[in-house]
Design an enzyme around this catalytic site. Structure first.
Site, PDB file in Angstrom:
ATOM      1  N   CYS A  45       8.816   0.130   6.923  1.00  9.24           N
ATOM      2  CA  CYS A  45       9.977  -0.193   6.135  1.00  9.24           C
ATOM      3  C   CYS A  45       9.918  -1.551   5.500  1.00  9.24           C
ATOM      4  O   CYS A  45      10.688  -1.892   4.625  1.00  9.24           O
ATOM      5  CB  CYS A  45      11.166  -0.201   7.051  1.00  9.24           C
ATOM      6  SG  CYS A  45      10.882   0.618   8.569  1.00  9.24           S
TER       7      CYS A  45
ATOM      8  N   ARG B 106      18.762   8.197  11.671  1.00  7.64           N
ATOM      9  CA  ARG B 106      17.631   9.107  11.501  1.00  7.64           C
ATOM     10  C   ARG B 106      17.211   9.757  12.805  1.00  7.64           C
ATOM     11  O   ARG B 106      16.224  10.461  12.848  1.00  7.64           O
ATOM     12  CB  ARG B 106      16.450   8.362  10.888  1.00  7.64           C
ATOM     13  CG  ARG B 106      16.711   8.034   9.464  1.00  7.64           C
ATOM     14  CD  ARG B 106      15.780   7.002   8.894  1.00  7.64           C
ATOM     15  NE  ARG B 106      16.352   6.592   7.632  1.00  7.64           N
ATOM     16  CZ  ARG B 106      17.343   5.716   7.536  1.00  7.64           C
ATOM     17  NH1 ARG B 106      17.817   5.110   8.603  1.00  7.64           N
ATOM     18  NH2 ARG B 106      17.857   5.436   6.362  1.00  7.64           N
TER      19      ARG B 106
ATOM     20  N   SER C 111      11.411   7.917  12.671  1.00  4.40           N
ATOM     21  CA  SER C 111      10.443   8.452  11.723  1.00  4.40           C
ATOM     22  C   SER C 111       9.060   8.617  12.342  1.00  4.40           C
ATOM     23  O   SER C 111       8.232   9.349  11.806  1.00  4.40           O
ATOM     24  CB  SER C 111      10.382   7.584  10.466  1.00  4.40           C
ATOM     25  OG  SER C 111      11.622   7.648   9.810  1.00  4.40           O
TER      26      SER C 111
ATOM     27  N   CYS D 120      12.021   7.166   6.468  1.00  2.54           N
ATOM     28  CA  CYS D 120      12.214   5.746   6.655  1.00  2.54           C
ATOM     29  C   CYS D 120      11.065   5.230   7.476  1.00  2.54           C
ATOM     30  O   CYS D 120      11.012   5.441   8.666  1.00  2.54           O
ATOM     31  CB  CYS D 120      13.523   5.562   7.402  1.00  2.54           C
ATOM     32  SG  CYS D 120      13.731   4.039   8.270  1.00  2.54           S
TER      33      CYS D 120
ATOM     34  N   GLU E 294       0.815  -1.208   0.000  1.00  3.59           N
ATOM     35  CA  GLU E 294       0.000   0.000   0.000  1.00  3.59           C
ATOM     36  C   GLU E 294       0.850   1.260   0.000  1.00  3.59           C
ATOM     37  O   GLU E 294       0.400   2.322   0.361  1.00  3.59           O
ATOM     38  CB  GLU E 294      -0.937   0.026   1.207  1.00  3.59           C
ATOM     39  CG  GLU E 294      -2.083  -0.912   1.110  1.00  3.59           C
ATOM     40  CD  GLU E 294      -1.828  -2.159   1.934  1.00  3.59           C
ATOM     41  OE1 GLU E 294      -2.793  -2.880   2.185  1.00  3.59           O
ATOM     42  OE2 GLU E 294      -0.696  -2.417   2.312  1.00  3.59           O
TER      43      GLU E 294
ATOM     44  N   HIS F 241      18.197  -1.485  15.224  1.00  2.73           N
ATOM     45  CA  HIS F 241      17.171  -2.136  16.044  1.00  2.73           C
ATOM     46  C   HIS F 241      17.792  -3.237  16.902  1.00  2.73           C
ATOM     47  O   HIS F 241      17.388  -3.448  18.045  1.00  2.73           O
ATOM     48  CB  HIS F 241      16.056  -2.707  15.171  1.00  2.73           C
ATOM     49  CG  HIS F 241      15.140  -1.655  14.623  1.00  2.73           C
ATOM     50  ND1 HIS F 241      14.291  -0.936  15.422  1.00  2.73           N
ATOM     51  CD2 HIS F 241      14.953  -1.190  13.374  1.00  2.73           C
ATOM     52  CE1 HIS F 241      13.608  -0.065  14.674  1.00  2.73           C
ATOM     53  NE2 HIS F 241      14.001  -0.203  13.428  1.00  2.73           N
TER      54      HIS F 241
ATOM     55  N   CYS G 234      13.234  -3.578   9.453  1.00  2.00           N
ATOM     56  CA  CYS G 234      13.480  -2.666   8.362  1.00  2.00           C
ATOM     57  C   CYS G 234      14.772  -2.981   7.672  1.00  2.00           C
ATOM     58  O   CYS G 234      15.670  -3.571   8.249  1.00  2.00           O
ATOM     59  CB  CYS G 234      13.389  -1.274   8.931  1.00  2.00           C
ATOM     60  SG  CYS G 234      14.761  -0.241   8.751  1.00  2.00           S
TER      61      CYS G 234
ATOM     62  N   CYS H 221      17.735  -0.145   8.551  1.00  2.00           N
ATOM     63  CA  CYS H 221      18.099   0.076   9.952  1.00  2.00           C
ATOM     64  C   CYS H 221      18.234  -1.231  10.709  1.00  2.00           C
ATOM     65  O   CYS H 221      17.955  -1.281  11.907  1.00  2.00           O
ATOM     66  CB  CYS H 221      17.065   0.933  10.645  1.00  2.00           C
ATOM     67  SG  CYS H 221      16.382   2.202   9.613  1.00  2.00           S
TER      68      CYS H 221
END
Lengths: 567, 160
Positions: free
Chosen positions: A550, A480, A503, A547, A14, A68, A61, A64
């Protein structure tokens, strides 16, 4: 009469980020930032062993991964009050600083430079003049006329073969493109060289993390890298020396190319220092702990309200109460529902989807809206650099001064520090941070060598999980910006897990008080030359290194790119 | 000869991760010769650049939406693979096609590329394949093995 523009990347499922703006009189007057995909990863973690959380969260993601993993182990270690060996800190620090440099270089050269650089215009450049310009700016060995001539030939043959390849879909000839053909050619040359430079950063992550793109060496309690000076297949002196070569190569590229290019783009697009400030409350975390507890950091972080660095308040240690107690998330405008009204602290966070439709005044995003003591805050390299300046952090001040001075001399007039509160300022801050990261990485390399020389080869402390409930949070100043993981552990199993990602801070929708977030605020008053080609919106959004949502990565069989709908 | 087998996708989203499950299954079932490198690429793009650059053969397994029935396996090769850069609003869209385009511009493109695209059934949040896709996973592995054999490589099932 206002005009509505929707930019919705319809690649993947989407889509990821959708941005809507209303334009009136050639300027943005209203903006909505919408995360278009549900990220219910937190739910997967419930009931699992906390020692496995890092390996799962690094799959959230594709860019990243590492951040994480690190933040997750820090959260669990915080819950356990577990100290980790300094060798493990140094190794983790090198991985995350190398990762940050990789991210910053790829973001600027490969993902956002084309917002400012007109590749087609570069075809008209004189390579000799390009080399003269480049050599006047920096003594980088690859700025000579042979390199520029080869770059031009390569570009000609590429365009001549009917494909723009990497450069398809750029906004060529757009009225907002301002660089001369020579500067454009120089940028293309450095675009190509950046691809080689980022490899050095990737090699560092691979050498230390055992594998790339998903590192294997992290563990709750430390790292799994055995350290031995005389054995193969572990972290040997030979490998350590190899690491240093990659670090030095990165340093040369950052200082002689990246920082100079940023200064030049800033000078040639000086008008973009006037746009894109948005939310000027800045939040950033200290990082690169040098002790086992996480109380001494190489880079500072904290909170700056209203852009006033005189009001800087630092965050000082892992588990810091100022940060821990200030964070809440609202779902008033997000596609979730909470079991009670008002925003929730992440320890009490809920992840219950409640999709409506895109409602301008209601719910319109899969991102929650985080606040810090009730206020929106901008995170990212700019927040980090401003906190560094506020805290008197010398490497940050040195690189920031270098960029501003170089840009000022190119422009012929003084560019003040306040110019950083802008679209172009976020790019400049990212380059400044890359310079700082390279020094941090080298310092950690030296610290590891020195510590091993003392005979300390410990890299892991075994965790034990108590009966009953414990909770903890971990933070990391990611590429980020501020990333935090929050976990509640009951009888050794995860009972709640929430990720508050950078983000979310920047791209989140309106909050509990209907205040707009940093992306939305930064778009206000941006000039829009052509509503069918809203390059200016992309410039400002890209400056955040966006970002989100992700996760999805499907090959599409259609070649439709970005849907720009002007209503 | 250097052969890279790259499985991509997100294993947290059911069939999105089918490429990763496929290469893991391949490693579990077969002994591969040393010319073959298998990479779990996850959702990364540019991070795999180094390992892929200059390979003679690149085999990719990934979820692919081609409006076919779930579980349909499509084999694409050479120019059929979309090696173009997309206009990006998020770096996570730096996917396989972007990586290939970068390799192309640098003259480091693998000489032969084959992509096995699997039409997904579900993208729900879960760390396992949907039953329909799990059922065809052995076929994907068989196709990769057959491809390796056409390259003249010796691929042997692991001793039980």
């Amino acid at each position: 009469m206002s005009k509505r523009i929707t930019i919705d990347p319809i690649t993947r499922i989407e889509g990821h980020l959708r941005v809507d703006v209303e334009v009136d009189g050639g300027k943005v007057t209203k903006a909505w930032s919408s995360g278009q995909m549900w990220r219910g990863v937190e739910l997967i973690l419930l009931g699992r062993d906390p020692r496995d959380a890092w390996a799962i969260t690094q799959r959230i993601c594709g860019v990243c991964t590492t951040v994480h993993a690190i933040t997750s182990v820090r959260a669990v270690e915080n819950a356990l009050n577990l100290e980790i060996p300094v060798n493990a800190q140094f190794i983790r620090n090198m991985i995350i600083s190398a990762h940050a440099i990789h991210d910053h270089i790829v973001h600027f050269y490969h993902l956002s430079a084309l917002d400012w650089v007109d590749v087609v215009s570069a075809l008209k450049a004189d390579p000799i003049k390009t080399a003269q310009l480049a050599e006047s700016l920096s003594d980088w060995p690859l700025n000579n006329k042979h390199v520029m001539t080869q770059t031009l030939e390569k570009l000609k043959s590429f365009v001549g073969s009917g494909q723009l390849g990497p450069f398809t879909n750029g906004y060529w000839g757009h009225p907002a493109m301002k660089l001369s053909p020579e500067v454009n050619l120089l940028a293309v040359a450095h675009y190509l060289q950046a691809l080689d430079a980022q490899r050095h950063a990737n090699k560092i992550v691979t050498l230390l993390g055992s594998k790339s793109p998903h590192i294997q060496n992290v563990a709750v309690g430390g790292v799994s890298n055995p350290i031995a000076t005389d054995s193969q297949s572990v972290l040997t002196i030979e490998r350590l020396l190899k690491l240093k070569e990659h670090m030095d190569a990165l340093g040369e590229f950052i200082r002689k190319v990246y920082l100079v290019d940023i200064a030049a783009i800033g000078a040639f697009y000086a008008d973009w220092t006037k746009y894109g400030a948005g939310v000027m409350n800045y939040l950033s975390a200290p990082d690169f702990p040098m002790d086992s507890k996480g109380t001494q950091f190489l880079t500072p972080g904290g909170y700056i309200p209203g852009g006033d660095i005189g009001k800087y308040k630092p965050i000082t240690a892992f588990g810091d109460a100022f940060l821990r107690d200030g964070v809440e998330e609202s779902v008033k405008h997000a596609w979730y529902s909470y079991s009670k009204p008002g925003p929730l602290h992440p320890y009490k966070g809920e992840t219950t989807p409640n999709y409506t439709d895109f409602q301008d005044d209601g719910k319109y995003s899969w991102l929650k809206a985080p606040t810090f003591y009730g206020e929106r805050a901008q995170v990212g390299p700019l927040a980090n650099v401003l906190c560094g300046i506020a805290a008197g952090h010398q490497p940050t001040i040195t690189y920031a001064t270098k960029v501003l001075d170089t840009a000022s001399s190119l422009l012929g007039s003084k560019i003040p520090l306040a110019a950083l509160h802008s679209t172009i300022g976020r790019h400049a801050a990212r380059a400044v941070r890359a310079g700082v990261m390279q020094e941090v990485m080298t310092q950690n390399w030296q610290a590891l060598i020195d510590n091993i020389a003392k005979g300390d080869t410990t890299s892991f402390n075994k965790p034990t999980f108590p009966k009953g409930e414990i909770m903890g949070y971990g933070f990391h100043e990611a590429p980020r910006g501020l990333l935090s993981h929050w976990t509640v552990i009951r009888d050794g199993k995860i009972a709640n897990y929430q990720c508050v990602v950078p983000s979310t801070w920047n791209a989140g929708p309106r909050d509990e008080n209907d205040k707009i977030g940093p992306y939305e605020a930064s778009l206000m008053d941006n000039p829009i030359a052509d509503a069918e080609q809203p390059l200016e919106v992309l410039r400002t959004i890209h400056s955040f290194d966006p970002c989100l949502a992700c996760a999805v990565h499907v090959v599409e069989d259609n070649k439709e790119v970005v849907q720009v709908k002007a209503l | 000869m250097r052969v890279v087998i790259l499985g991509v996708g997100n294993i947290l989203l059911t069939d999105e991760g089918v490429g990763v499950y496929a290469v893991n299954e391949l490693l579990a079932r077969y002994d591969l010769p040393e010319e073959v490198e298998v990479i779990d690429g996850g959702t990364s793009g540019m991070d795999c650049l180094d390992q892929v650059s200059g390979a003679d053969h690149l085999l990719i397994a990934d979820a692919m939406r081609a409006k076919k029935d779930p579980g349909t396996i499509t084999r694409l090769s050479g120019d059929q693979i979309p090696a173009f850069f997309k206009t990006k609003i998020s770096p996570h869209q730096v996917g396989i096609s972007d990586m290939l385009a970068a390799l192309n511009f640098h003259g480091l493109m693998p000489a032969n590329i084959v992509l096995f695209g699997i039409e997904p059934q579900s993208f729900a949040t879960a760390m396992e394949l949907s039953p329909g896709i799990a059922a065809i996973l052995p076929q994907v592995v068989d196709m990769i093995v057959a491809e390796l054999k056409t390259l003249g490589l010796s691929v042997r099932p692991k001793a039980a």
